[in-house]
Design an enzyme around this catalytic site. Structure first.
Site, PDB file in Angstrom:
ATOM      1  N   TRP A 103      -0.502  -2.412  -0.123  1.00  0.00           N
ATOM      2  CA  TRP A 103      -0.835  -1.090   0.430  1.00  0.00           C
ATOM      3  C   TRP A 103      -2.278  -0.710   0.173  1.00  0.00           C
ATOM      4  O   TRP A 103      -2.917  -0.081   1.022  1.00  0.00           O
ATOM      5  CB  TRP A 103       0.121  -0.019  -0.090  1.00  0.00           C
ATOM      6  N   ASP A 172      -2.656   7.202  -3.250  1.00  0.00           N
ATOM      7  CA  ASP A 172      -1.491   7.006  -2.393  1.00  0.00           C
ATOM      8  C   ASP A 172      -0.274   7.055  -3.313  1.00  0.00           C
ATOM      9  O   ASP A 172      -0.051   6.159  -4.114  1.00  0.00           O
ATOM     10  CB  ASP A 172      -1.605   5.639  -1.697  1.00  0.00           C
ATOM     11  N   LYS A 196      10.344   7.886   0.955  1.00  0.00           N
ATOM     12  CA  LYS A 196      10.800   7.213  -0.257  1.00  0.00           C
ATOM     13  C   LYS A 196      11.382   8.206  -1.258  1.00  0.00           C
ATOM     14  O   LYS A 196      12.528   8.087  -1.638  1.00  0.00           O
ATOM     15  CB  LYS A 196       9.662   6.405  -0.865  1.00  0.00           C
TER      16      LYS A 196
HETATM   17  C1  LIG Z   1       5.676   2.860   2.383  1.00  0.00           C
HETATM   18  C2  LIG Z   1       4.291   2.964   1.888  1.00  0.00           C
HETATM   19  C3  LIG Z   1       3.208   3.199   2.749  1.00  0.00           C
HETATM   20  C4  LIG Z   1       3.361   3.284   4.256  1.00  0.00           C
HETATM   21  O1  LIG Z   1       3.913   4.464   4.624  1.00  0.00           O
HETATM   22  P1  LIG Z   1       4.074   4.864   6.180  1.00  0.00           P
HETATM   23  O2  LIG Z   1       4.578   6.252   6.068  1.00  0.00           O
HETATM   24  O3  LIG Z   1       5.044   3.891   6.769  1.00  0.00           O
HETATM   25  O4  LIG Z   1       2.733   4.760   6.806  1.00  0.00           O
HETATM   26  C5  LIG Z   1       1.942   3.330   2.204  1.00  0.00           C
HETATM   27  N1  LIG Z   1       1.750   3.230   0.874  1.00  0.00           N
HETATM   28  C6  LIG Z   1       2.758   3.007   0.009  1.00  0.00           C
HETATM   29  C7  LIG Z   1       2.486   2.910  -1.447  1.00  0.00           C
HETATM   30  C8  LIG Z   1       4.047   2.856   0.494  1.00  0.00           C
HETATM   31  O5  LIG Z   1       5.062   2.623  -0.360  1.00  0.00           O
END
Ligand SMILES: *Cc1c(COP(=O)(O)O)cnc(C)c1O
Length: 373
Positions: A103, A172, A196
């Protein structure tokens, strides 16, 4: 609800059944309005109350001051990989990024379209199995901002604490937002796709220090500017109303568990149960460094990286009502995602299944590890 299985999906992920039932009970006729919430104007008093409560609950849980805006946006965490640098780059100053896996790599790729990115730390050398320890001076360098991912969903690692940085820290937090307390004042901006830890997909939570939104050029497309969404209170255009409603229910659920410290103890208990089962077995192992283990995504392998046994594990687990245990397609192995909503009973059911599977297949794993030795 006896027909619900144990769901370990990495995202979209399981939600508390009581929350789904509450949404179901309000589905057709929201608050006596004679229509569903998703049929109402985003400017109706009912929805304004939903989004205002959600914002105030996020503020309460994280103790967020008026210096910050709390936004509910679209485009997923992935759009933030572009929006963050488009808004926050200061000319001549690189982004200082820590690369901890898939990511952050994707984010770095997008940030490079906008300007220079200096990698101040990386765990690339050992397949992203740890969070790098970086000299404090690196964080004091002049940059546009420092970029990290607090939890690495695919590799199963997590920052235990956050660095002091000279430029704004951006994280993030898609896979660990609101899973434990943290000091928002250390950050310039945090973002998280909701699917999540917070609710269904389709909403991205962004918490931004308001002064940083003023860095953006007025020439950026309107929708790409944080200031548009701050001024519009996340209602510049039509927001994902139903998703925000579900997040609102989730925030109330987190509060009912004792807020972030309550949720943190539950998350600690669940993770300990699973890591203890892995550590006390010769059949399974966890490939991450102990001090970097994620409390949200527990990755594990069958000894000798026996892929046939891992495939059989997934197949038999699925048949036994335990779903979503296959590791990410880019790394293989096994992974159990145990976000906020995951029940301890489900983690216990997984541990029981793991022990049963080990007893049945012990000898095969040994022969495989001897073959590869
Ligand atoms: C799932 C995830 C993403 C991507 O998220 P989207 O909403 O599908 O763009 C980005 N960073 C992390 C750490 C993730 O777990």
């Amino acid at each position: 609800m006896s027909d619900r299985i144990h769901n370990f999906s990495a995202g979209p992920a399981t939600l508390p059944v009581e929350l789904l039932e509450k949404a179901q009970s309000e589905f057709l006729n929201y608050g006596g309005a004679g229509m569903a919430l998703m049929e109402m104007s985003h400017r109706s008093k009912e929805f304004i109350s939903v989004i205002e409560s959600a914002e105030s609950d996020v503020r309460e849980l994280l103790n967020i001051s008026d210096d910050y805006a709390v936004l509910f946006l679209q485009g997923g965490a992935s759009l933030q990989f572009s929006m963050v640098p488009q808004n926050l780059f200061v000319s001549g100053k690189p982004v200082l990024a820590v690369n901890t896996g898939s990511w952050t790599k994707k984010a770095i790729k997008e940030m490079k379209r906008e300007g220079d990115v200096a990698i101040i730390g990386s765990s690339d050398d050992r397949n992203f199995s740890y969070i790098p320890k970086i000299e404090a001076s690196e964080y004091q360098k002049e940059g546009s901002f420092v970029y990290i991912a607090s939890n690495n969903t695919i590799f199963g690692t997590q920052w235990e604490s956050f660095p002091d940085t000279a430029s704004p820290l951006v994280a993030d937090m898609s896979s660990d937002i609101l899973s434990r307390p943290f000091d928002i004042n250390k950050f310039g901006l945090v973002f998280a796709g909701a699917q999540k830890n917070l609710g269904p997909s389709g909403v991205t939570l962004v918490i931004i220090r308001k002064d940083l939104a003023e860095r953006a050029s007025e020439n950026l497309p309107t929708m790409m500017q944080y200031r548009t969404h701050i001024d519009g209170k996340s209602l510049y255009n039509t927001p994902p109303t139903f998703g925000i409603y579900m997040i609102g229910l989730m925030l109330q659920w987190i509060k009912s568990k004792g807020g972030l410290s309550g949720i943190e103890s539950l998350n600690n208990e669940k993770a300990a149960l699973l890591y203890d089962a892995i550590d006390s077995s010769d059949f399974y192992y966890n490939p991450t460094q102990k001090d970097s283990r994620s409390l949200m995504n527990v990755v594990f392998r069958v000894s000798g990286d026996n892929e046939e046994l891992e495939a059989l594990f997934v197949k038999e687990a699925t048949a036994a009502g335990l779903s979503g245990l296959k590791g990410h397609r880019s790394v293989g192995g096994l992974r159990a995602s145990i976000y906020n909503s995951q029940r301890k009973e489900s983690v216990q059911a997984l541990v029981d299944f793991m022990q049963k599977f080990e007893l049945e297949h012990k000898n095969e794993a040994v022969s495989q590890s001897q073959r590869t030795a």
